[in-house]
Design an enzyme around this catalytic site. Structure first.
Site, PDB file in Angstrom:
ATOM      1  CD  GLU A  21      39.241  40.164  40.832  1.00  0.00           C
ATOM      2  OE1 GLU A  21      40.379  39.960  41.491  1.00  0.00           O
ATOM      3  OE2 GLU A  21      38.840  39.289  39.964  1.00  0.00           O
ATOM      4  CE  LYS A  97      43.670  41.511  40.372  1.00  0.00           C
ATOM      5  NZ  LYS A  97      42.534  40.759  39.917  1.00  0.00           N
TER       6      LYS A  97
END
Length: 115
Positions: A21, A97
């Site tokens: 990430e 997200k």
């Protein structure tokens, strides 16, 4: 009292606890609501009597450029900066997200923080 709302600000960032990430990154959607008294701006048509939404966008963009492990931490930083503006009574933020580890089972992951 009134609110200035910026909806669906789309930005790219490197936030998350998983190494991928913070190296691959993801798109995020950010919504902010800023509560303030803009009565004087409404009668005077004077930008200095309210909060410039371009300034609010810039704060979000600058904070999104600083990596965080947690969206909660990112949301807190953004609220802290916005709440330093004189006219602000309160701020609400939602950060989602779009590309996350649960992609096949969950559309998006979001946090909401009021401050």
């Amino acid at each position: 009292m009134g609110k200035i709302i910026l909806e669906n600000i789309k930005l790219f960032g490197y936030h998350g606890c998983i190494p991928e990430e913070s190296s691959i990154g993801s798109y995020y959607r950010v919504n902010i609501e800023v509560e303030l008294d803009f009565y004087q701006a409404s009668i005077s048509d004077d930008l200095s009597k309210t909060i410039d939404y371009v300034h609010l966008y810039r704060i979000v963009k600058e904070e999104m450029a600083i990596n965080s492990k947690l969206l909660e931490h990112l949301a807190h930083r953004i609220i802290q900066r916005i709440n330093k503006i004189d006219l602000v009574q309160s701020t609400r933020i939602k950060i989602c997200k779009e590309n996350h580890p649960l992609k096949n089972n969950v559309d998006k992951i979001c946090v909401i923080l009021n401050g």
